[in-house]
Structures are given as structure tokens and as C-alpha cells.
Design a protein around this motif. Structure first.
Motif, mmCIF file in Angstrom:
data_model
loop_
_atom_site.group_PDB
_atom_site.id
_atom_site.type_symbol
_atom_site.label_atom_id
_atom_site.label_comp_id
_atom_site.label_asym_id
_atom_site.label_seq_id
_atom_site.Cartn_x
_atom_site.Cartn_y
_atom_site.Cartn_z
ATOM 1 N N THR A 52 0.835 -1.202 0.000
ATOM 2 C CA THR A 52 0.000 0.000 0.000
ATOM 3 C C THR A 52 0.869 1.251 0.000
ATOM 4 O OG1 THR A 52 -0.164 0.021 2.414
ATOM 5 C CG2 THR A 52 -1.896 -1.143 1.201
ATOM 6 N N VAL A 53 0.303 2.324 -0.524
ATOM 7 C CA VAL A 53 1.001 3.602 -0.614
ATOM 8 C C VAL A 53 -0.042 4.697 -0.439
ATOM 9 C CG1 VAL A 53 0.710 3.716 -3.125
ATOM 10 C CG2 VAL A 53 2.580 4.976 -2.040
ATOM 11 N N GLN A 54 0.373 5.851 0.008
ATOM 12 C CA GLN A 54 -0.546 6.975 0.136
ATOM 13 C C GLN A 54 -1.008 7.427 -1.251
ATOM 14 O OE1 GLN A 54 -1.611 8.960 3.242
ATOM 15 N NE2 GLN A 54 -1.345 6.785 3.685
ATOM 16 N N GLY A 96 -3.967 0.439 -2.786
ATOM 17 C CA GLY A 96 -3.379 -0.898 -2.795
ATOM 18 C C GLY A 96 -4.148 -1.835 -3.704
ATOM 19 N N SER A 97 -3.884 -3.121 -3.566
ATOM 20 C CA SER A 97 -4.570 -4.132 -4.365
ATOM 21 C C SER A 97 -6.028 -4.256 -3.926
ATOM 22 C CB SER A 97 -3.881 -5.485 -4.198
ATOM 23 O OG SER A 97 -4.670 -6.523 -4.765
ATOM 24 N N THR A 98 -6.925 -4.261 -4.895
ATOM 25 C CA THR A 98 -8.356 -4.384 -4.579
ATOM 26 C C THR A 98 -8.901 -5.778 -4.883
ATOM 27 O OG1 THR A 98 -8.893 -3.493 -6.779
ATOM 28 C CG2 THR A 98 -8.830 -1.927 -4.934
ATOM 29 N N PHE A 99 -8.015 -6.726 -5.175
ATOM 30 C CA PHE A 99 -8.459 -8.067 -5.557
ATOM 31 C C PHE A 99 -9.307 -8.719 -4.454
ATOM 32 C CE2 PHE A 99 -7.509 -12.678 -6.455
ATOM 33 C CZ PHE A 99 -8.246 -12.738 -7.626
ATOM 34 N N ASP A 100 -8.869 -8.623 -3.191
ATOM 35 C CA ASP A 100 -9.629 -9.231 -2.095
ATOM 36 C C ASP A 100 -11.005 -8.588 -1.949
ATOM 37 O OD1 ASP A 100 -7.735 -11.089 -1.484
ATOM 38 O OD2 ASP A 100 -7.004 -10.107 0.333
ATOM 39 N N ILE A 101 -11.073 -7.288 -2.153
ATOM 40 C CA ILE A 101 -12.360 -6.598 -2.046
ATOM 41 C C ILE A 101 -13.318 -7.119 -3.118
ATOM 42 C CG2 ILE A 101 -13.515 -4.344 -2.024
ATOM 43 C CD1 ILE A 101 -10.733 -3.127 -1.430
#
Length: 239
Positions: A52-54, A96-101
């Protein structure tokens, strides 16, 4: 009529576009006959889970801007969100990655709670101090949406759960020519790109409704053709 919406939780225009679409739908006379299905699209599919990044830093790097210019970009988006009555934080948000969402949203769809979870995830990401890239937060949101906590945790713990469904949505988006989101498809006949004004969605719904193909109801029955010849029902028939 079915409306399919490809979107990503990380996309502010998807957040705004959903609100505008719903305003257009609210004034549509046949709104109760419209099925809305939300489909998956990742803006950053190559990002690893946990990386994750701002948002300000991500925008500055992605577009080659200074942090001040990135903040100005965010302020413009925030103004559009506020105009739709939506909360929007311009600082302190993660990317960040939205795959889990997306996988969890497919579980929610299977349980009839997709729209509820999507709204909660958007609000958490854009308006609240809650990171949707945190598994515990996702479980909390799932429970708030009416899902079972244990089932939500099980999906998040299994990287294969609903993964095929997410990938299928993304392949379909590519086949339909969607290279960005939000992307709205009405009855697989009309496509709308971007977070358009509510009026555009209202007009599109009206046009798509008028252009629907006729659906045959019931079996064959007596009728008259264009030449004026009328079928005579047989005795004992249904008329």
C-alpha cells in the motif's frame, strides 16, 4: 432490463458515478424493473497484496506531478464528490490491491448483499478513516452489509475463493472494449463510460427501455397476419 457496472473501489469516479447513476435511475419510471449488477475491474492489477502507498504519492508518481499538483487533482475530485452529497477525504487515504475486495463483493452478490457492501466499501475508502486494504476492516464491512463474519473471513483466507469470478468479469470488460472505469452496460446494447451526469444516465435508461427487444409471453395462439387473414381456432382450443 439489466445494467452492469464495471468499477473498482480505488476509483473515485466509480464512487461518484454510482451516485449519479442512482440519481438518474431514481427518476426512471421503470426503475423497479431494472436489475443492477456490479462487476469487477482492477485499476492496479499488478500490485501485490499488502503493498500500500498513500494516494497523493501514488498520483504524483503515476502522472509525473508534484505532491502539490496531486493534491490539487484530489481537491477537484473532492469537489465533484461533495456536489453529489458524498464524503471525500483528500489526505491520508491508502492505495493498494483491490483483488480481495472484489472477491468479497462476489460473495456479497451470492448472498444478495452486493450493493450494500459496495456502498460501505466506497464510504470507508473515500470518506472515513478506515482502510479497505486491511482484512479486519473488510470483515467489519461485510458484517455491516449483512454477511456472516466467518464466511467473509474464510473467503479472504482462501486466495482462490471467487478468484475465477473476478477474472471472468475482467476478461469480459476487455472483450467489451472497456479500458477504464466506471463502465456501464445497459442490456448489452449500450455502453456508457465515466461518471457522467445523472441526466445522461436518465436519458440512456429511457433509450435502452424503448429499444428493448420484445419478449414473447405464452405459447402460440390465434392471430391475424398483415394480409388480414385470421386463424380460425379449432373447436375445443384455447381461442
Amino acid at each position: 432490463m439489466r445494467v452492469e457496472i464495471w468499477s473498482d473501489i480505488a476509483c473515485p469516479w466509480c464512487y461518484i458515478g454510482k451516485a449519479r447513476f442512482e440519481k438518474g435511475l431514481a427518476g426512471f419510471a421503470h426503475r423497479d424493473e431494472v436489475e443492477v449488477v456490479h462487476r469487477s475491474f482492477e485499476l492496479d492489477p499488478g500490485r501485490a497484496k499488502g503493498d500500500t502507498v498513500q494516494v497523493i504519492d501514488m498520483l504524483a508518481q503515476k502522472y509525473g506531478r508534484t505532491p502539490e499538483e496531486a493534491r490539487s487533482m484530489e481537491a477537484n475530485v473532492a469537489a465533484n464528490a461533495h456536489a453529489e452529497g458524498l464524503g471525500y477525504r483528500t489526505e491520508g487515504r491508502d492505495h493498494g490491491s483491490t483483488f480481495d475486495i472484489h472477491r468479497l463483493l462476489h460473495l456479497a452478490r451470492a448472498r444478495g448483499r452486493q450493493d450494500e457492501l459496495l456502498d460501505l466499501a466506497y464510504r470507508a475508502n473515500f470518506a472515513e478513516e478506515r482502510s479497505v486494504f486491511d482484512g479486519d476492516v473488510l470483515v467489519e464491512l461485510a458484517v455491516e452489509a449483512g454477511l456472516d463474519a466467518g464466511e467473509a473471513r474464510a473467503v479472504l483466507a482462501d486466495p482462490q475463493a471467487y478468484a475465477d469470478e473476478v477474472r471472468a468479469d475482467e476478461r469480459e470488460a476487455s472483450e467489451l472494449g472497456a479500458n477504464g472505469v466506471p463502465f456501464f452496460v445497459l442490456d448489452r446494447r449500450y455502453g456508457i463510460s465515466g461518471g457522467q451526469p445523472a441526466e445522461v444516465f436518465a436519458q440512456a435508461l429511457e433509450q435502452a427501455w424503448q429499444d428493448r427487444p420484445l419478449t414473447a409471453i405464452g405459447g402460440e395462439a390465434a392471430a391475424c397476419d398483415a394480409d388480414g387473414a385470421c386463424e380460425v381456432p379449432q373447436a375445443g382450443g384455447n381461442g
